[in-house]
Design an enzyme around this catalytic site. Sequence first.
Site, PDB file in Angstrom:
ATOM      1  N   GLY A  62       0.793  -1.225   0.000  1.00 18.03           N
ATOM      2  CA  GLY A  62       0.000   0.000   0.000  1.00 18.03           C
ATOM      3  C   GLY A  62       0.821   1.267   0.000  1.00 18.03           C
ATOM      4  N   GLY A 163       8.475   5.191  -4.755  1.00 14.38           N
ATOM      5  CA  GLY A 163       7.725   6.296  -4.175  1.00 14.38           C
ATOM      6  C   GLY A 163       8.567   7.451  -3.684  1.00 14.38           C
ATOM      7  N   GLY A 204       0.173  20.507   4.141  1.00 17.72           N
ATOM      8  CA  GLY A 204       0.068  21.474   5.217  1.00 17.72           C
ATOM      9  C   GLY A 204      -1.347  21.980   5.413  1.00 17.72           C
ATOM     10  N   LEU A 205      -2.062  22.246   4.308  1.00 14.39           N
ATOM     11  CA  LEU A 205      -3.423  22.765   4.403  1.00 14.39           C
ATOM     12  C   LEU A 205      -4.380  21.714   4.948  1.00 14.39           C
ATOM     13  CD1 LEU A 205      -3.584  24.733   1.034  1.00 14.39           C
ATOM     14  CD2 LEU A 205      -3.166  25.656   3.321  1.00 14.39           C
ATOM     15  N   GLU A 206      -4.237  20.471   4.487  1.00 16.52           N
ATOM     16  CA  GLU A 206      -5.143  19.422   4.951  1.00 16.52           C
ATOM     17  C   GLU A 206      -4.935  19.118   6.429  1.00 16.52           C
ATOM     18  OE1 GLU A 206      -5.728  17.018   0.702  1.00 16.52           O
ATOM     19  OE2 GLU A 206      -4.787  16.004   2.399  1.00 16.52           O
ATOM     20  N   GLY A 294       6.926  19.512   1.054  1.00 17.65           N
ATOM     21  CA  GLY A 294       6.934  18.701  -0.148  1.00 17.65           C
ATOM     22  C   GLY A 294       7.528  17.328   0.089  1.00 17.65           C
ATOM     23  N   ASP A 335       6.177   8.366  -8.040  1.00 19.19           N
ATOM     24  CA  ASP A 335       6.846   9.533  -7.478  1.00 19.19           C
ATOM     25  C   ASP A 335       8.331   9.605  -7.795  1.00 19.19           C
ATOM     26  OD1 ASP A 335       4.408  10.153  -6.421  1.00 19.19           O
ATOM     27  OD2 ASP A 335       5.004  10.005  -4.311  1.00 19.19           O
ATOM     28  N   MET A 341       3.473  14.390  -7.727  1.00 23.05           N
ATOM     29  CA  MET A 341       3.584  13.245  -6.827  1.00 23.05           C
ATOM     30  C   MET A 341       2.208  12.932  -6.262  1.00 23.05           C
ATOM     31  SD  MET A 341       7.199  13.842  -4.867  1.00 23.05           S
ATOM     32  CE  MET A 341       8.764  13.549  -5.701  1.00 23.05           C
ATOM     33  N   HIS A 467     -31.121  16.977 -11.710  1.00 25.49           N
ATOM     34  CA  HIS A 467     -31.485  18.065 -10.800  1.00 25.49           C
ATOM     35  C   HIS A 467     -32.219  17.507  -9.592  1.00 25.49           C
ATOM     36  CE1 HIS A 467     -32.844  22.006  -9.428  1.00 25.49           C
ATOM     37  NE2 HIS A 467     -34.061  21.460  -9.261  1.00 25.49           N
TER      38      HIS A 467
END
Length: 488
Positions: A62, A163, A204-206, A294, A335, A341, A467
């Site tokens: 994984g 990876g 970082g944002l997540e 990163g 990666d 990546m 809809h």
Amino acid sequence: MARVQEKGTEADVKKPSATTPGLHEEFDVTVIGAGPGGYICAVRAAQLGLKVLCVDKRKEAGGTCLNVGCIPSKALLHATERLVEARDLFPRMGIQCGEVKADLAAMMANKDRIVSETVKGVAFLFKKYQVTFRTGHASIKSPDCIVLDGEEVRTKRIVIATGSAPATLGGIEIDEKQIVTSTGALKLPHVPRHLIIVGAGVIGLELGSVWRRLGADVTIVEFADHIAPGFDRDMSKQLARSLQKLGINFRLNTKVTQVDKRADGLTVRVSPSDATGAEGEEALSCDTLLVATGRRPVTEGLGLEALDIKRDQRGHIIIDENFNTSCPGIYAIGDVVPGPMLAHKAEEEGYALANHLAGHPHHIRRDLIPGVIYTHPEVAMVGATEESLKAQNATYRVGTYPFMANGRARANCDTEGSVKILTCERTDTLLGIHIIGPSAGELIAEPALAMNFGASAEDIALSCHAHPTLSEAVKEAALAAFDRPLNL
């Protein structure tokens, strides 16, 4: 090796023996790395009749994605989003459920259960398709031989799918307790009082969103002048406003110069980035620092130097359109090769390479790999950004549509964000689609499919969308790109 026709179906391919081969036998393909690219490559090659060995350092397959990346982070993102929804939105919807609070230990246990079930699914696939899986360190002796923990294994072809790993900052020692990468940030035993994150990219944002919802003060330090680099600037501006409303503090145009450990936490020294021309250093205090600058390709210990396998300045293995490295018989995907990546990019490459190795046609549009940030609201994109089109002096049209005008978004009390579609001014061909809002990661699939088939904005606009659905916002943005929206 099973004989495979140049053109045919899986039914034309001789299936592998029911007996699991030992490592003393020769394999048709050996895949080093069992992440999304590696395991998909191994499974697909086995489906096409090849005898496959897959090797990974982890006991479970994984890779980073399933074990310490995509899956556990999404489990925590989903859980904390539901926490805020139950606390802040349920009363507005007429749902009363008393005090809502987080049980961090139970949340982490649920995350771990999800990870365990997911990696077991890969093990099931290996067993189903008779892929031989081994845990250990593999190096490449020659194009027809790997060394697995001292044992030589013969193989006809080798795929490098090892990876990536988190990139680090010089002079900052990662201990995965106080100073963590994404791996450590996914298993913190308590909610930090103050979490400082270096890097305002996807990771970082997540993770900043997760820990902010759980009660931490979160400061994100970013060297650039905007968050979410690589995404359309309009989307990054909207996302910054949303995350600021959540309570995340951004320090843009700022770099980290030093980190000092104290008995009660950390001192993080920051100063203006070189681009600003400003001077002055500031000391910030926190108890946890997340380095999210990163990722880097993992290629050490494979023996690439002895085989003269070429790499670029960032350490990525250089490949051609058929995934060949500079050493015949050795291929690379995911990666470790140039490009975004992303797990789904690695999967596509693994699938395509397996088809190529078995003599089947393959095709990837590397310029149409979707990108998603799984914050709330989500951000998703495929194709060109408006900034890149301007840099190319391209002539284009823009169609936008806000979720505030979408009936399903209003019914869901989730109206933040918009859809933005960029098309060729002359032909109306889709050039780029950008979405910020509810389920953006799901909605981007339709534009990605459309762009893969060279569709126009009119093609999307004239396709009937159910809809009420969020997807109607995509239709309306497409209408806006070549004519005018109907519900705005």
